[in-house]
Scaffold this active site. Structure first.
Site, mmCIF file in Angstrom:
data_model
loop_
_atom_site.group_PDB
_atom_site.id
_atom_site.type_symbol
_atom_site.label_atom_id
_atom_site.label_comp_id
_atom_site.label_asym_id
_atom_site.label_seq_id
_atom_site.Cartn_x
_atom_site.Cartn_y
_atom_site.Cartn_z
ATOM 1 N N HIS A 11 50.272 70.445 8.410
ATOM 2 C CA HIS A 11 51.209 70.226 9.521
ATOM 3 C C HIS A 11 51.301 68.753 9.925
ATOM 4 O O HIS A 11 52.300 68.355 10.534
ATOM 5 C CB HIS A 11 50.773 71.026 10.743
ATOM 6 C CG HIS A 11 51.318 72.416 10.789
ATOM 7 N ND1 HIS A 11 52.654 72.703 10.603
ATOM 8 C CD2 HIS A 11 50.705 73.609 11.032
ATOM 9 C CE1 HIS A 11 52.838 74.008 10.731
ATOM 10 N NE2 HIS A 11 51.680 74.584 10.995
ATOM 11 N N GLU A 22 46.422 73.410 9.089
ATOM 12 C CA GLU A 22 46.675 72.477 10.190
ATOM 13 C C GLU A 22 46.844 71.045 9.694
ATOM 14 O O GLU A 22 47.646 70.279 10.244
ATOM 15 C CB GLU A 22 45.543 72.553 11.223
ATOM 16 C CG GLU A 22 45.311 73.930 11.808
ATOM 17 C CD GLU A 22 46.589 74.602 12.279
ATOM 18 O OE1 GLU A 22 47.483 73.906 12.813
ATOM 19 O OE2 GLU A 22 46.700 75.823 12.109
ATOM 20 N N GLU A 48 52.564 74.424 22.021
ATOM 21 C CA GLU A 48 53.583 75.016 21.161
ATOM 22 C C GLU A 48 53.794 76.484 21.520
ATOM 23 O O GLU A 48 52.815 77.221 21.667
ATOM 24 C CB GLU A 48 53.190 74.891 19.692
ATOM 25 C CG GLU A 48 54.328 75.283 18.763
ATOM 26 C CD GLU A 48 53.965 75.152 17.291
ATOM 27 O OE1 GLU A 48 54.852 74.824 16.498
ATOM 28 O OE2 GLU A 48 52.806 75.403 16.935
ATOM 29 N N MET A 69 45.900 74.998 16.152
ATOM 30 C CA MET A 69 47.121 74.289 16.539
ATOM 31 C C MET A 69 47.055 72.861 16.027
ATOM 32 O O MET A 69 46.033 72.202 16.137
ATOM 33 C CB MET A 69 47.290 74.317 18.056
ATOM 34 C CG MET A 69 48.484 73.521 18.558
ATOM 35 S SD MET A 69 50.039 74.117 17.854
ATOM 36 C CE MET A 69 51.053 72.668 18.016
ATOM 37 N N GLU A 70 48.192 72.368 15.506
ATOM 38 C CA GLU A 70 48.246 71.128 14.740
ATOM 39 C C GLU A 70 48.509 69.878 15.549
ATOM 40 O O GLU A 70 48.957 68.875 15.001
ATOM 41 C CB GLU A 70 49.334 71.243 13.669
ATOM 42 C CG GLU A 70 50.765 71.338 14.194
ATOM 43 C CD GLU A 70 51.278 72.749 14.370
ATOM 44 O OE1 GLU A 70 52.499 72.947 14.431
ATOM 45 O OE2 GLU A 70 50.435 73.671 14.444
ATOM 46 N N ASN A 71 48.234 69.865 16.848
ATOM 47 C CA ASN A 71 48.470 68.671 17.647
ATOM 48 C C ASN A 71 48.101 67.422 16.847
ATOM 49 O O ASN A 71 47.014 67.331 16.289
ATOM 50 C CB ASN A 71 47.622 68.693 18.925
ATOM 51 C CG ASN A 71 47.579 70.037 19.586
ATOM 52 O OD1 ASN A 71 48.584 70.570 20.002
ATOM 53 N ND2 ASN A 71 46.383 70.606 19.671
#
Length: 910
Positions: free
Chosen positions: A356, A353, A182, A318-320
């Site tokens: 998200h 997260e 991102e 990061m919200e992968n």
């Protein structure tokens, strides 16, 4: 558009076809690009001129194979993309950055190659795009596959598919490969349609050695042994998602796991020797995931959720989807060295997260101009979720700080609307800022309190259900989502309506005033008899010629009076209005619970009444904070018992103190020090322990840190005692975690203490402890030591590059490092941009952190000169305008208030 039919041709004729402007691009393409100066790296015209990809080819399913080599620190792979052709075309245009494309082909429905020769690939680096030419027209409605092979080095920074490393307790360096995509870096790992609108399914295969594990968004479906001793993990096909949410990692980490009540496998990964620090995160993740499933009334759609602490990570997390990645300080919790604030931070980041997984992953913004639909909601839901699951952490105390930060940024003319234009990668990165996150969260909080909890919740559930696995725009949140009338929750009317005080309120129209224009409203209240005259205008900290002031908001006001036990609500939709009270009152207080995103100013009568009231009974208003007329209002704080207003008020005094100290205004600096030490009653009440509530522990940490920084003798004496006892014990005793950083800071002030702590920093296995030590090292007043720290940060071995921006800020807040850090940034600017990328939050923090307390015209001129010298870069950055306006604001504040502050302090101390 003229097109050429498929023929078998020689390479020389390929070039003629590529150069011929009549090749068929599709009705959606920009055929004029061949004459627009867009030239590929091989000198041929590039067939697409726009930053955004054409929409005549849609990716459906990626079949991705990757093999990272952790010895050579390179990777190679292939991707087979099922594509849906919407318009006839000869060209496929997609994203690729820093990848060497070694083969390209187009396959038919049966996955057989359409051509007997490799297809040429054009590359246009300025737009990070490649184009593959098909001599046969790709026909609308037919099924095709685009096949590409590629290779690259694992990235040296923090984007794309990059290398990270850690040292074992024995000193061995081990490598891992991780991703961060991102907003626009999936194209650095594999060729793809790297825009959020192009959602697709992903089937991932990863080759690895037997001593590593591979992780991706989905669980492993099968592991196959290959002839060369490698293993190939084949992951289940993903749900539809945007490219920036794809993730894969190859490492040797250990994990701890648990299932939720609905059968989701949750695991937390860390480097092996930090495995014992993963247990709290696992507990928090399970509790918060279960909360969200109930709150959103939508089950988490994947079978597993991994949380992994990456040693080198620029962002907080990061919200992968299914594989969330974190800084170690954002995920790992060690009771021996982590403070109460550390625990709250870990919980909040996990809450963010996991939010998200619905806001951003399930429903994704259509384009980056509406990133607040992801980040504003996730920032707000972290407060909602942590308050529900861990009420003892008192997370709501931080919401006020969040909104004050948003107001501070939004009151500059260099601010922007929440929903703003962003096209190129640098502009997109800058969208991840205080406006998207904090202002977004604060207007959602205001909306929730206006609508009530139940109505707000039902609206966002409807939004998520309507747009799941799809993309949404700002207006979609209001259109056909909150169709709520009192007694008519299922209305099908297209406009967003809400009944308030017997009238239907158009919430779309109301919320557009908050999302489509920048700024924060200033509401002025004049009290005459039983009438309240209210006006609104934009609040600006610096007013310059041409500043637009004609803003108008629909403001949900709340207020209470000396004769009302409950709050009254009123919507201010015009520039001015008048409210009639039932009777005359002694005082009136607007924004009663500080839920509104606006500033209140009263006339002299109104302020005097409130100041008098606070002096007599500071609990009468039942509020958390009064904001304006700070110097007079702040005197009541010595009677305050609630930690939130105490910390906020003392924080403002500390800011004044730091500014005066850096401007060498000696008399005001000394008087501010004396005035703050006047809070010694509160300071003496603090114990050097970990006792009490989280709120009490945070107060202890902040107060004792301030007291020692001000040179308060009892504080320094106690801190030195703890420090020397800790050194003498050689690791056999633990310091109280909430005051550990303060103790380190006092210990770091002499040469032996600084050197001892630097060595402790080198060997520490706790990211939380290293963060505290680094802040302490940067507090030393010896400029040579500060410069050494900065050089270690640039070198990146002892102090990781990920911590460099924080280090620069730590040095900048030190009076001895104020100019040192700024000069360091100017000298090393190009290398800093290379490490962090233009537009990243690290670059923004470096610029704001080093210039934020400059307050003279000479300093302003110096900043302008530097920005002029890097005009090609600075002109792309909105943050340069923020930095300049911050200094202009400080200059104006000094001109207006220095004498008033000097006189006020003299009056208070006489």
């Amino acid at each position: 558009i003229f097109f050429l039919p498929y023929v078998v041709v020689s390479r020389s004729k390929w070039l003629l076809l590529l150069m011929f402007p009549g090749t068929y691009l599709s009705s959606e393409s920009n055929s004029a690009s061949v004459n627009s100066g867009h030239v590929a790296t091989n000198g041929l015209p590039f067939p697409w001129s726009k930053l955004r990809l054409p929409n005549y080819i849609i990716p459906v399913h990626y079949h991705l194979l990757l093999h990272p080599n952790l010895t050579t620190l390179t990777f190679n792979g292939s991707v087979k993309i099922e594509i849906d052709v919407k318009n006839n075309t000869n060209w496929v245009v997609l994203h690729s950055k820093a990848l060497e494309i070694t083969a390209a082909d187009v396959l038919d429905e049966s996955e057989a190659p359409l051509f007997d020769k490799a297809l040429p690939v054009l590359e246009y680096p300025p737009h990070e795009q490649i184009a593959i030419f098909s001599p046969q027209i790709l026909t609308s409605g037919e099924k095709y596959f685009l096949y590409l092979e590629f290779t690259a080095a694992l990235g040296k920074g923090f984007y794309g598919f990059y290398k990270s490393s850690y040292k074992t307790p024995d000193g061995e360096t081990r490598f891992l490969a991780s991703t961060h995509f991102e907003p626009t870096s999936a194209r650095m790992a594999f060729p793809c349609f790297d825009e959020p609108i192009f959602k697709a399914n992903y089937s991932v295969r990863i080759r690895r050695g037997p001593f590593h594990v591979a992780l991706s968004n989905m669980p492993i479906e099968q592991t196959v042994e290959l002839a060369n001793g490698l293993l190939e993990d084949r992951f289940e096909a993903s749900v539809q998602m945007s490219s920036y949410l794809v993730a894969f990692i190859v490492c040797d980490f250990r994990s701890v796991s648990r299932q939720t009540s609905t059968g989701i496998d949750v695991s937390v990964y860390a480097v092996p020797h930090k495995w014992h620090q993963t247990h709290y995160a696992l507990e928090a993740a399970v509790n918060i995931l279960e909360f969200y499933e109930k709150y959103f009334s939508i089950y988490y759609p994947l079978p597993k959720l991994d949380l992994i602490a990456i040693p080198d990570f620029q962002s907080g997390a990061m919200e992968n989807w299914g594989l969330t990645t974190y800084r170690e300080t954002s995920l790992l919790y060690d009771p021996d060295v982590s403070s109460a604030s550390d625990k709250l931070w870990v919980t909040m980041v996990i809450g963010h997260e996991l939010a998200h997984q619905w806001f951003g992953n399930l429903v994704t913004m259509e384009w980056w101009n509406d990133i607040w639909l992801n980040e504003g909601f996730a920032r707000y839901m972290e407060f909602v979720s942590v308050q529900a699951t861990y009420p003892q952490l008192k997370v709501e105390d931080y919401l006020l700080v969040t909104c004050f930060a948003a107001i501070g940024r939004d009151s500059l003319n260099s601010s922007r609307p929440i929903s703003s234009s962003a096209e190129n990668p640098t502009q997109i990165k800058e969208m991840f800022d205080t406006v998207s996150y904090d202002k977004g969260a604060c207007i959602l909080h205001m909306l929730r309190n206006f609508l009530t909890d139940d109505v707000f919740q039902s609206g966002i559930v409807r939004y998520l259900r309507k747009f799941k696995y799809r993309n949404a725009k700002n207006e979609d949140l209001w259109n056909k989502v909150y169709h709520i009338y009192i007694g008519h929750k299922d209305s099908v009317n297209d406009s967003l309506q809400y009944q308030f005080a017997g009238e239907h309120i158009d919430l779309k129209k109301m919320m557009n005033t908050w999302t489509l224009q920048k700024g924060v409203p200033l509401v002025t209240v004049k009290h005459k008899g039983n009438k309240l005259y209210i006006e609104q205008e934009r609040f600006l900290k610096t007013i310059q010629p041409g500043d637009p002031m004609c803003y108008l908001w629909h403001i949900p006001l709340t207020y209470k009076t000396s004769h009302s036990s409950t709050e009254t609500r009123h919507i201010l939709e015009t520039k001015s209005d008048m409210l009639v009270l039932n009777q005359d009152v002694d005082w009136v207080k607007f924004n009663t619970d500080m839920n509104g995103y606006y500033i209140i100013n009263y006339d002299t009568k109104g302020w005097n009444a409130l100041i008098e009231l606070l002096g007599v009974n500071h609990t009468a208003l039942i509020i958390n904070k009064l904001k304006d007329r700070a110097l007079d209002l702040i005197t009541y704080l010595k009677s305050e018992t609630h930690n939130v207003p105490l910390l906020q008020g003392i924080g403002y005094l500390e800011y004044f103190y730091k500014m005066m100290q850096k401007r060498n205004v000696y008399d005001v600096t000394q008087n501010l020090k004396v005035f703050q030490i006047g809070y010694s009653r509160l300071i003496h009440k603090q114990t050097w322990s970990n006792e009490g509530t989280v709120s009490d522990r945070r107060m202890r940490s902040e107060l004792l840190s301030l007291a020692c920084d001000l040179g308060f003798a009892p504080c320094l004496e106690k801190a030195r005692y703890f420090y020397h006892s800790w050194v003498k014990a050689n690791g056999t005793i633990s310091l109280p975690t909430d005051v550990m950083e303060t103790i380190y800071m006092v210990g770091a002030q002499d040469d032996s203490g600084w050197n001892y702590l630097l060595e402790k920093y080198r060997v520490s296995m706790s990211a939380s402890e290293k963060s505290k030590i680094l802040a302490a090292l940067a507090s030393n007043r010896d400029s040579s030591k500060l410069l050494r720290l900065l050089e270690l940060g640039m070198e990146g071995s002892v102090i990781r590059t990920q911590d460099l921006s924080a280090l620069i800020y730590y040095v900048a807040r030190n009076p001895s490092g104020h100019f040192l850090s700024w000069n360091f940034v100017k000298k090393n600017w190009n290398e800093l941009v290379e490490k962090f990328q233009l537009g990243s939050f690290s670059i923004r923090n470096i610029l704001i952190g080093t210039t934020g307390q400059f307050s003279s015209k000479e300093e302003l001129a110096d900043i302008k000169d530097f920005f002029d010298s890097i005009r090609d870069q600075s002109s792309q950055l909105r943050v340069t305008q923020v930095a300049l306006e911050n200094v202009e604001k400080n200059i104006l504040w000094m001109e207006r208030n220095l004498e008033a502050l000097r006189n006020w302090l003299q009056r208070m101390l006489d």
